[in-house]
Enzyme design. Sequence first.
Site, PDB file in Angstrom:
ATOM      1  N   LYS A 113      -4.010  26.905  16.171  1.00 55.17           N
ATOM      2  CA  LYS A 113      -5.445  27.167  16.309  1.00 55.17           C
ATOM      3  C   LYS A 113      -6.096  26.186  17.305  1.00 55.17           C
ATOM      4  O   LYS A 113      -7.115  26.500  17.905  1.00 55.17           O
ATOM      5  CB  LYS A 113      -6.153  27.042  14.958  1.00 55.17           C
TER       6      LYS A 113
HETATM    7  C1  PLP Z   1      -3.644  31.518  12.143  1.00 58.63           C
HETATM    8  C2  PLP Z   1      -2.195  31.310  12.021  1.00 58.63           C
HETATM    9  C3  PLP Z   1      -1.271  32.380  12.212  1.00 58.63           C
HETATM   10  C4  PLP Z   1      -1.708  33.803  12.477  1.00 58.63           C
HETATM   11  O1  PLP Z   1      -2.243  33.974  13.758  1.00 58.63           O
HETATM   12  P1  PLP Z   1      -3.089  35.277  14.113  1.00 58.63           P
HETATM   13  O2  PLP Z   1      -3.648  35.030  15.453  1.00 58.63           O
HETATM   14  O3  PLP Z   1      -4.168  35.338  13.051  1.00 58.63           O
HETATM   15  O4  PLP Z   1      -2.193  36.446  14.041  1.00 58.63           O
HETATM   16  C5  PLP Z   1       0.089  32.095  12.133  1.00 58.63           C
HETATM   17  N1  PLP Z   1       0.526  30.849  11.857  1.00 58.63           N
HETATM   18  C6  PLP Z   1      -0.317  29.812  11.655  1.00 58.63           C
HETATM   19  C7  PLP Z   1       0.245  28.473  11.326  1.00 58.63           C
HETATM   20  C8  PLP Z   1      -1.705  29.999  11.744  1.00 58.63           C
HETATM   21  O5  PLP Z   1      -2.544  28.954  11.536  1.00 58.63           O
END
Ligand code: PLP
Length: 497
Positions: A113
Site C-alpha cells: 500500500k
Molecule cells: C491490500 C493488499 C492486497 C490486495 O490488493 P488489492 O489491490 O486490494 O487487490 C494484497 N496483499 C496485501 C498485503 C495487501 O495489503
Amino acid sequence: MEFISTRDVTLRLSASEVIKKGLSDDGGLFVPECFPTLSSEQMRALLPMSYQQRATAIMELYLSDYTHEEVEQCVNAAYSTPKFETPDIAHTVKLDNITSVCELWHGPTSAFKDMALQMLPQLLPLAIRKTGEERTVVILVATSGDTGKAALEGFRDVAGTRMVVFYPKDGVSDIQRLQMATQQGENVAVVAIDGNFDNAQSGVKALFSDRELAQRVARDGYLFSSANSINFGRLLPQIVYYFSAYCDLVNSGRLAFGDRVNFAVPTGNFGNILAGYYAMRMGLPVSRLICASNRNNVLTDFFASGTYDRNRPFYLTESPSMDILISSNLERLLFELAGRDDALVREWMSSLAERGTYSVPETVERAAQTVFYGGCCDSAGTSRAIERAYSQYGYTLDPHTAVAFAVAQDYREETGDSTQTVIMSTASPFKFSGSVLSALGRRVAADEFENLAALSELTGLHIPEPMALLQKLPVRFSDVCDKGDMERAVLDILQKK
Ligand SMILES: *Cc1c(COP(=O)(O)O)cnc(C)c1O
C-alpha cells in the site's frame, strides 16, 4: 488527458479534479479517456532509468494538468531512501529460471500500500491548489489493517490535510494496532470502534454521504475526501512497478527485450492487478495476469464462469487484506471488456447492489479469460506454499504472497505455460510473523515482538526498522468509540487545534 466515469462516459474531468474527488458523483469510478501507449523506443528508454525516473515518465502521461517538474518533485518526495529500504524501491529477486518475485513492501509500513499511499499525499495537495480549493481536506479512512497505517504514514504532516482513521477494536493484529496507535504527525488521529470492519466502513460511508454534516464542516473550512483504493491517484503509481519489474528482468538478462511475461498477483479489491492490466494496455508485453485469491474466491469463480456472486460465506483467513467479497476495481476492467459501454456497467453494478450478483455475456467472459487466469488457495495451501518456497529457494513469503505463489504453480501445472513469471509480493513476512512461523513448523508466541525476533533468527532477515521501533514508541491514540458515535468522534477531533 481527461477522465470519464465508468457509469457516464459523457463526463469529463481533469486529473487533479479526479484525484481530489476520488469517486464520481454517479457512483462510478474514474478512468482515463484512453490509454497512452509507449512505443518500443520509449520502452527501451526506461531500461537504464532509476525507479523514480520511470515513475515520472509513466505517471506524467496521465497527469496532464501537472507540470513535468511537479510530477518529478512528487515522485522524488514519495520514493526516497531511507523511507524505502532499497534504492531500487520495487526490488526483484530471482527464485528460479522462470520465476521472480517483485518485493513491493520496502516502504515505511512494510506493505505494498505504501507504493500508492506515499504518492497520493504528494499529488493531492497540488490537486487541491489546482482546483482552487481553499478548505482543508479531511481524509476519512476505515481500515482492516494495512491501508490505515499506510495512509497515516503517507499523510502525516502533509499541509492542507487532516486524517481520521477508524479500525475495528478487535479486528486487527497486535502489530497493526500498535503501528496505528503510535502514529506520529500533528494532523492525524486514530479511533478504534466497538464493532467490526463492516461497521467502520459503513460508518465512514455514511459520513461521506451526509450532506448536512458536509455543510456543517464546510463552515469550519473542511472538506471530506477519501484515500481508499478506488481513487485513481492510488491506481496510477501502481502501474509503474509493472514496467519497472519488466525493465529489471531485461537488465538482469532474465528476459529478452520484447518477450512477454506473466504476473501473479495476490488480489483483494482488484486494484493491484488492474494496474497490471493498465500497463498491458499501455504496451507492456504481458502474456497472462494470474489473479490469486484466498478462500474468499469470488474472483476465481467470476473468471471461470462469467458470473460474479457475492452471496456466499465470508471467511477470515491468514491473508486478511484479501478477505473481501466486493472487489470494487473490477468495475474498471468490466468497463474496458464491455467496450466502454457505461449502460452495461450501470446494469451490472445495480444488479450487484440489489441482488449481490451479475453475469456478463460470453464475449466479455472470453475477453477476460484471454488475459486473466483466476485461481485460489485455502489455508493449508497457503502454509504449504510458505514451506515450499522456504525449503526450495530459501525464500520467505508472507501469507498474501504465498497465495499468489501457490496459484502461479497451479497455473503452470494446468497449462504447461513456461513463460517467465513475476510474483507480486505485497507484504513483508514480518508483518504476519505468527502465520509464517507456524507454516514453517515453529512455535508461535503470544507476544508479537517475540515472533518478530524468532522469524529474524530463523531466516536471517532483518526486522524492518519501523516495526522494530514500535515497541519503544509511546501510544498516542487509545480512544474507543461506539460504532454509532463516529460523527461525534470526527467533530471532536476537528474541534481540537
Ligand atoms: C491490500 C493488499 C492486497 C490486495 O490488493 P488489492 O489491490 O486490494 O487487490 C494484497 N496483499 C496485501 C498485503 C495487501 O495489503
